[in-house]
Design a protein around this motif. Structure first.
Motif, short mmCIF file in Angstrom:
data_model
loop_
_atom_site.label_atom_id
_atom_site.label_comp_id
_atom_site.label_asym_id
_atom_site.label_seq_id
_atom_site.Cartn_x
_atom_site.Cartn_y
_atom_site.Cartn_z
N SER A 89 0.84 -1.21 0.00
CA SER A 89 0.00 0.00 0.00
C SER A 89 0.86 1.25 0.00
O SER A 89 0.58 2.22 -0.71
CB SER A 89 -0.92 0.01 1.22
OG SER A 89 -1.83 -1.03 1.16
N TYR A 90 1.93 1.21 0.79
CA TYR A 90 2.85 2.35 0.85
C TYR A 90 3.55 2.56 -0.50
O TYR A 90 3.71 3.69 -0.96
CB TYR A 90 3.86 2.13 1.98
CG TYR A 90 4.81 3.28 2.20
CD1 TYR A 90 4.34 4.54 2.55
CD2 TYR A 90 6.18 3.10 2.06
CE1 TYR A 90 5.22 5.60 2.76
CE2 TYR A 90 7.07 4.14 2.28
CZ TYR A 90 6.57 5.39 2.62
OH TYR A 90 7.44 6.44 2.82
N ILE A 91 3.93 1.46 -1.14
CA ILE A 91 4.57 1.56 -2.46
C ILE A 91 3.60 2.20 -3.46
O ILE A 91 3.99 3.06 -4.24
CB ILE A 91 5.04 0.17 -2.95
CG1 ILE A 91 6.22 -0.33 -2.10
CG2 ILE A 91 5.43 0.21 -4.43
CD1 ILE A 91 6.60 -1.79 -2.34
N SER A 92 2.35 1.79 -3.42
CA SER A 92 1.35 2.38 -4.32
C SER A 92 1.23 3.88 -4.11
O SER A 92 1.14 4.65 -5.07
CB SER A 92 -0.01 1.72 -4.11
OG SER A 92 0.03 0.38 -4.52
N LYS A 93 1.26 4.28 -2.85
CA LYS A 93 1.19 5.71 -2.51
C LYS A 93 2.42 6.44 -3.07
O LYS A 93 2.30 7.50 -3.67
CB LYS A 93 1.11 5.86 -0.99
CG LYS A 93 1.06 7.28 -0.50
CD LYS A 93 0.99 7.29 1.04
CE LYS A 93 1.38 8.63 1.57
NZ LYS A 93 1.50 8.65 3.03
N LEU A 94 3.60 5.84 -2.89
CA LEU A 94 4.83 6.46 -3.39
C LEU A 94 4.83 6.55 -4.91
O LEU A 94 5.32 7.53 -5.49
CB LEU A 94 6.05 5.68 -2.91
CG LEU A 94 6.39 5.78 -1.42
CD1 LEU A 94 7.55 4.85 -1.07
CD2 LEU A 94 6.70 7.21 -1.01
N LEU A 95 4.30 5.52 -5.57
CA LEU A 95 4.26 5.53 -7.03
C LEU A 95 3.43 6.69 -7.57
O LEU A 95 3.72 7.23 -8.63
CB LEU A 95 3.72 4.20 -7.57
CG LEU A 95 4.73 3.06 -7.65
CD1 LEU A 95 4.02 1.73 -7.88
CD2 LEU A 95 5.76 3.33 -8.72
N LYS A 96 2.41 7.07 -6.83
CA LYS A 96 1.56 8.20 -7.25
C LYS A 96 2.27 9.54 -7.02
O LYS A 96 1.98 10.51 -7.70
CB LYS A 96 0.24 8.19 -6.49
CG LYS A 96 -0.65 7.02 -6.88
CD LYS A 96 -1.89 6.98 -6.02
CE LYS A 96 -2.69 5.72 -6.33
NZ LYS A 96 -3.74 5.47 -5.36
N GLN A 97 3.23 9.58 -6.08
CA GLN A 97 3.90 10.82 -5.73
C GLN A 97 5.20 11.05 -6.51
O GLN A 97 5.57 12.18 -6.78
CB GLN A 97 4.24 10.84 -4.24
CG GLN A 97 3.05 10.81 -3.33
CD GLN A 97 3.46 10.63 -1.87
OE1 GLN A 97 4.61 10.36 -1.56
NE2 GLN A 97 2.50 10.79 -0.98
N LYS A 98 5.92 10.00 -6.84
CA LYS A 98 7.25 10.12 -7.43
C LYS A 98 7.16 10.34 -8.94
O LYS A 98 6.35 9.72 -9.62
CB LYS A 98 8.09 8.88 -7.15
CG LYS A 98 8.30 8.59 -5.66
CD LYS A 98 9.14 9.64 -5.01
CE LYS A 98 9.34 9.34 -3.53
NZ LYS A 98 10.09 10.34 -2.83
N THR A 99 8.00 11.23 -9.42
CA THR A 99 8.04 11.48 -10.87
C THR A 99 9.36 11.04 -11.49
O THR A 99 9.43 10.86 -12.70
CB THR A 99 7.82 12.98 -11.15
OG1 THR A 99 8.81 13.74 -10.44
CG2 THR A 99 6.43 13.42 -10.75
N ASP A 100 10.38 10.86 -10.68
CA ASP A 100 11.69 10.43 -11.17
C ASP A 100 11.58 9.02 -11.76
O ASP A 100 11.16 8.09 -11.07
CB ASP A 100 12.68 10.46 -9.99
CG ASP A 100 13.98 9.75 -10.29
OD1 ASP A 100 14.50 9.93 -11.40
OD2 ASP A 100 14.47 9.03 -9.41
#
Length: 134
Positions: free
Chosen positions: A36-47
């Motif tokens: 779940s945390y990875i999914s959240k990070l994937l939505k935030q990260k652009t690099d």
């Protein structure tokens, strides 16, 4: 004895076999939370590099959950060698996730989660070693 917050109520009266199952179930819970945390990070990260690493970690953690589920099944059938292999493989997946970032000389945003899962996996393996001793 002081009761720990978030303690599994089954652990108070469990035998080693019960404690090992609890450790594996907690590993699944930890890995699911990390997904779940990875999914959240994937939505935030652009690099693009970080996104690629997170996608790989997402796959690693999905496989890890399956490995712990299969390990619990094997444990119920007393196939302890298989349990050991599956937990060890799950821990390798966790380590692979961290290495993805360090190979690119980046700090992993999942270091804490990876470390927690490694600790739970080691706990399950240590208990398993006690159960499986001749």
């Amino acid at each position: 004895m002081k009761k720990r917050r978030n303690a599994d109520s089954r652990s108070h009266h469990a035998k080693l076999t019960g404690l090992d199952v609890i450790a594996m179930e907690l590993s699944i819970k930890n890995a699911t939370s990390t997904l779940s945390y990875i999914s959240k990070l994937l939505k935030q990260k652009t690099d693009p590099y970080t996104k690629g690493c997170l996608k790989d970690c997402n796959l690693c953690y999905s496989i890890t959950i399956d490995q712990f589920k299969f390990a619990i099944e094997d444990f119920g059938d007393k196939r302890y060698d298989n349990v050991n292999m599956k937990i060890s493989a799950a821990m390798t997946n966790t380590d692979t996730c961290d290495v993805e970032f360090t190979d690119g000389e980046r700090a992993s945003p999942l270091t804490k989660q990876n470390l927690n899962l490694m600790k739970l996996g080691n706990l399950a393996l240590d208990i398993l070693a006690l159960i499986a001793e001749p």
